[in-house]
Design an enzyme around this catalytic site. Structure first.
Site, PDB file in Angstrom:
ATOM      1  N   ASP A   1       1.018  10.705   3.500  1.00 63.44           N
ATOM      2  CA  ASP A   1       1.574  11.600   4.499  1.00 63.44           C
ATOM      3  C   ASP A   1       0.474  12.513   5.017  1.00 63.44           C
ATOM      4  OD1 ASP A   1       3.524  12.589   6.094  1.00 63.44           O
ATOM      5  OD2 ASP A   1       4.455  13.869   4.586  1.00 63.44           O
TER       6      ASP A   1
ATOM      7  N   GLU B   1       0.850  -1.190   0.000  1.00 59.47           N
ATOM      8  CA  GLU B   1       0.000   0.000   0.000  1.00 59.47           C
ATOM      9  C   GLU B   1       0.883   1.236   0.000  1.00 59.47           C
ATOM     10  OE1 GLU B   1      -2.978  -0.285   3.207  1.00 59.47           O
ATOM     11  OE2 GLU B   1      -2.325  -2.366   3.400  1.00 59.47           O
TER      12      GLU B   1
ATOM     13  N   CYS C   1      29.463  26.084  27.276  1.00 62.00           N
ATOM     14  CA  CYS C   1      28.014  26.144  27.063  1.00 62.00           C
ATOM     15  C   CYS C   1      27.621  27.523  26.557  1.00 62.00           C
ATOM     16  CB  CYS C   1      27.279  25.832  28.368  1.00 62.00           C
ATOM     17  SG  CYS C   1      25.483  25.988  28.237  1.00 62.00           S
TER      18      CYS C   1
ATOM     19  N   CYS D   1      21.889  25.661  34.513  1.00 71.16           N
ATOM     20  CA  CYS D   1      21.827  26.056  33.107  1.00 71.16           C
ATOM     21  C   CYS D   1      20.362  26.241  32.708  1.00 71.16           C
ATOM     22  CB  CYS D   1      22.492  24.986  32.243  1.00 71.16           C
ATOM     23  SG  CYS D   1      22.587  25.395  30.490  1.00 71.16           S
TER      24      CYS D   1
ATOM     25  N   CYS E   1      26.735  19.917  28.737  1.00 70.07           N
ATOM     26  CA  CYS E   1      26.949  20.941  29.747  1.00 70.07           C
ATOM     27  C   CYS E   1      26.653  20.300  31.104  1.00 70.07           C
ATOM     28  CB  CYS E   1      26.026  22.135  29.525  1.00 70.07           C
ATOM     29  SG  CYS E   1      26.041  23.319  30.897  1.00 70.07           S
TER      30      CYS E   1
ATOM     31  N   LYS F   1       2.142   4.759   1.237  1.00 69.57           N
ATOM     32  CA  LYS F   1       2.183   5.389   2.566  1.00 69.57           C
ATOM     33  C   LYS F   1       1.859   6.864   2.409  1.00 69.57           C
ATOM     34  CE  LYS F   1       5.137   5.852   6.628  1.00 69.57           C
ATOM     35  NZ  LYS F   1       4.988   7.308   6.786  1.00 69.57           N
TER      36      LYS F   1
ATOM     37  N   CYS G   1      25.266  29.116  29.692  1.00 69.75           N
ATOM     38  CA  CYS G   1      25.762  29.416  31.048  1.00 69.75           C
ATOM     39  C   CYS G   1      27.284  29.494  31.119  1.00 69.75           C
ATOM     40  CB  CYS G   1      25.231  28.380  32.040  1.00 69.75           C
ATOM     41  SG  CYS G   1      25.926  26.720  31.800  1.00 69.75           S
TER      42      CYS G   1
ATOM     43  N   TYR H   1      -6.947   2.282   5.728  1.00 70.22           N
ATOM     44  CA  TYR H   1      -5.998   1.227   5.358  1.00 70.22           C
ATOM     45  C   TYR H   1      -5.971   0.008   6.280  1.00 70.22           C
ATOM     46  CZ  TYR H   1      -3.192   3.735   8.866  1.00 70.22           C
ATOM     47  OH  TYR H   1      -2.761   4.349  10.011  1.00 70.22           O
TER      48      TYR H   1
ATOM     49  N   LYS I   1      10.697   3.661   2.766  1.00 67.89           N
ATOM     50  CA  LYS I   1      10.671   5.095   2.501  1.00 67.89           C
ATOM     51  C   LYS I   1      11.404   5.404   1.195  1.00 67.89           C
ATOM     52  CE  LYS I   1       9.046   7.445   5.190  1.00 67.89           C
ATOM     53  NZ  LYS I   1       9.391   8.047   6.469  1.00 67.89           N
TER      54      LYS I   1
END
Length: 674
Positions: free
Chosen positions: A121, A117, A410, A434, A428, A119, A413, A229, A316
């Site tokens: 979207d 079938e 980071c 943070c 970090c 697919k 921070c 489906y 896919k």
């Protein structure tokens, strides 16, 4: 009203409903109009007038209800009767060959047919029918529960409100995709452009957003369609996936005609090759092919992993690629402290959307591709969803180009970053200082799959933190309406909804609370397993590394993360506060008056088709009486409960391991030894 006149009005109403339903079916499902729009509108107005004059004849599934008008302020969360699983993805024909080999190991060397079938979207939907009438429509949500969008779905004219024929089950669910055809999408955008509004980005997101519009009259104006489906339920009147599609089509559903039965994988490959080149001729978005084992009995034998059916695989299509310029690189900090580099791109159209940003994943990926600011890069959507850079066009690199130096501190921070041995990402370590980590943890805590706090979204969490009202998720339970009202965009009702939503979260079950705590590597599935095993937070917090590793499917990495979490003094303080506020930190066992421990310590594998029980009923009976249901036969299996058509591979394995094979009659005797 005389009895004669009463029956005459009722018959007129029923005849009009049947006629309009037929015209809807011809136009929206068969694409074959048998009446003009004007004639249809005249008959619909006649029906509306009769129904308004005779409210006692109201029918929630009347064609007049498709125009919408009902307003839904809050969409109720509803549990799916049958879980909505996601599909495993494959990106090559070799992946499909490997998948078939895994199937054959479970079933034995049986002859397999596949249903292929396309697919589509769109937005996944589960629609429940009882006695041939639409009673509920629920979004996928997290697969276990979703939003009740029945009012909106009823406005989609390709979805039957009453089924045709009479050979459908008493009750069943049918799954499909709500999609927006290209033509309708373009028309909607053209209308927006003409009035100076911003057009929608892509059909999929527009279709998904339509389902959550509060005014169903607005949904009715959008040219949505639903492609069905899969049918799920008890005592289905067919034995294969393809026959299920035919049955659904006969009942009045819009089932795509492109589906085809393949007798082997080569025929599957032929189907894939054809649609990989012809998919652009379709009126809606499609990003691949779904391949399913056709035989429903084999589907039951194969079962499910924690996330996906073993009997289905999505292939896919290769992603679209475009070239654009990398303008800059920035760095994001996640709730666990993980640093994600982000490519900021010159805007470009890709697979129906405008792409301005793409993930660069980590320092190794940047170094491997030698990605630099100013480069022309090739971008694709991984699985048609997340944009990523796959290569650099070195022929267009500027002469003054310099290599990218990954950040050492980071960006939020300024704490020096760390990178653990064997891990790809930098982190970090300033876990409690943070801001993005603190905000991220609270946002995770309130999320749908965690504490599901209504009235509180991600932006509001940031607003609360930035105004000093919350510093961790325990602070949420001390919020008062008067604290929140001074904040930007906060009215009395919004503040009350937020406080009430936080209060209602105290009813959320322990497994969801455990997931909400944000322990690294503890996702939904792991949280459920830990909650089921330890029953409460105190037992879990005192578990040793060895204790945790011995829990089913809990590895050393997860076990160490759990221990690290509970060894942290601040985490322990927060949990004690949450306990005082009334958050659920233990499993509330449902009392089953018929439960026993007669099967305690025994593991059963269920295989085949049964007459006294459905497979789910049989598994529940095992668990209700203290037994454990295994997904596959191993040396730990004590009994195999076998019905008709037991898979030959399971039969062979049980025989080799000398595991007793019992019938459902034998099983019933075990439950009633006297």
């Amino acid at each position: 009203m005389t009895n004669f006149l009463y029956m005459d009005v009722l018959n007129t109403i029923q005849n009009l409903r049947e006629e309009l339903n037929l015209h809807n079916y011809n136009y929206y499902v068969l694409d074959n109009a048998t009446i003009s729009d004007y004639e249809f509108d005249v008959k619909l107005k006649q029906l509306q007038d009769l129904e308004n004059a005779n409210p006692e004849f109201f029918d929630a599934n009347s064609p007049t209800q498709r125009v919408g008008g009902a307003v839904t302020k809050n969409f109720q969360t509803v549990a799916h009767t049958h879980r909505m699983y996601s599909l495993d993805n494959s990106y090559s024909k070799e992946d499909l060959l490997d998948w078939e080999n895994r199937i054959q190991k479970v079933l034995g060397n049986v002859d397999l047919q596949y249903t292929c079938e396309l697919k589509y979207d769109g937005a996944s939907i589960s629609i429940t029918y009882e006695k041939g009438k639409l009673v509920r429509a629920v979004t996928r949500g997290d697969g276990f529960q979703g939003d009740d969008v029945t009012t909106n779905v009823k406005t989609i004219r390709s979805i039957p409100l009453h089924l045709k024929g009479d050979n459908y089950p008493e009750k069943f669910d049918i799954r499909g995709e709500i999609i927006l055809p290209f033509a309708g999408f373009e028309k909607m955008n053209q209308e927006l452009i003409e009035i100076g509004e911003t057009p929608y980005s892509n059909p999929r997101n527009t279709a998904s957003g339509s389902l959550k519009l509060q005014d169903s009259a607005l949904v009715a104006k959008r040219p949505l369609e639903c492609l069905l489906y899969f049918v799920t339920g008890e005592k289905l009147p067919f034995t294969s996936q393809f026959d299920g599609l035919i049955a659904a089509r006969n009942w009045g559903f819009k089932v795509p005609n492109e589906a085809k039965v393949a007798n082997n994988l080569q025929e599957v490959f032929d189907f894939i090759d054809f649609w990989d080149t012809h998919r652009h001729d379709l009126p809606y978005e499609t990003d691949g092919v779904v391949v399913k084992v056709n035989n429903l009995h084999y589907q039951e034998e194969l079962g499910y992993t924690a996330k996906s059916p073993r009997w289905a695989m999505a292939y896919k299509f290769k992603s679209e690629q475009v070239a654009t310029e990398l303008e800059s690189i920035t760095y994001q900090v996640g709730r666990t402290g993980s640093i994600t580099p982000v490519a900021n791109l010159k805007a470009v159209q890709l697979a129906g959307t405008i792409v301005k940003r793409a993930s660069l994943h980590n320092a190794d990926q940047i170094k491997k591709l030698d990605i630099r600011v100013g480069d022309t890069v090739f971008v694709e959507k991984g699985g048609e969803i997340i944009p990523k850079i796959i290569a650099v066009d070195l022929t267009k690199r500027p002469e003054n180009s310099v290599p990218t130096e990954y950040i050492t501190h980071c960006p939020e921070c300024q704490t020096e970053l760390i990178r653990n041995e064997g891990e790809a990402n930098h982190y970090c370590p300033n876990f409690y200082g943070c801001p993005p980590q603190i905000i991220g943890r609270i946002q995770h805590y309130i999320s749908r799959k965690a504490m599901d706090i209504e009235g509180l979204g991600g932006e509001t969490v940031a607003l609360l933190y930035n105004n000093g009202l919350v510093h961790n998720y325990a602070d949420l339970y001390e919020l008062k309406v008067e604290d929140i009202l001074p904040l930007e965009r906060m009215a009395q009702k919004s503040a009350e909804n937020l406080v009430n939503g936080v209060g209602n979260s105290k009813k959320i079950p322990f497994e969801s609370v455990l997931f909400a705590l944000g322990i690294r590597f503890v996702g939904e599935t792991v949280a459920k397993k830990l909650a089921k095993h330890y029953k409460n937070i105190d037992a879990l917090s005192q578990a040793s590394l060895m204790d945790l590793v011995l829990v089913d499917e809990i590895g050393e990495r997860i076990a160490k993360s759990v221990i690290d979490f509970f060894e942290n003094a601040e985490n322990r303080i927060i949990i004690e506060r949450l306990k005082q506020y009334g958050v659920q930190f233990e499993v509330i066992e449902k009392v089953n008056l018929n439960a026993t421990t007669i099967l305690s310590g025994k593991t059963f594998v269920v295989s085949g088709v049964f007459t006294q029980f459905s497979r789910d009923e049989l598994k529940k009976a095992i668990e209700d009486n203290g037994g454990k249901v295994g997904s596959s036969i191993s040396a730990k299996t004590d009994y195999v409960v076998a019905g008709d058509n037991m898979g030959p591979a399971k039969l062979e394995k049980a025989s080799k391991l000398n595991i007793p094979i019992i019938s459902e009659i034998d099983f019933m005797a075990m439950l009633n030894p006297n």
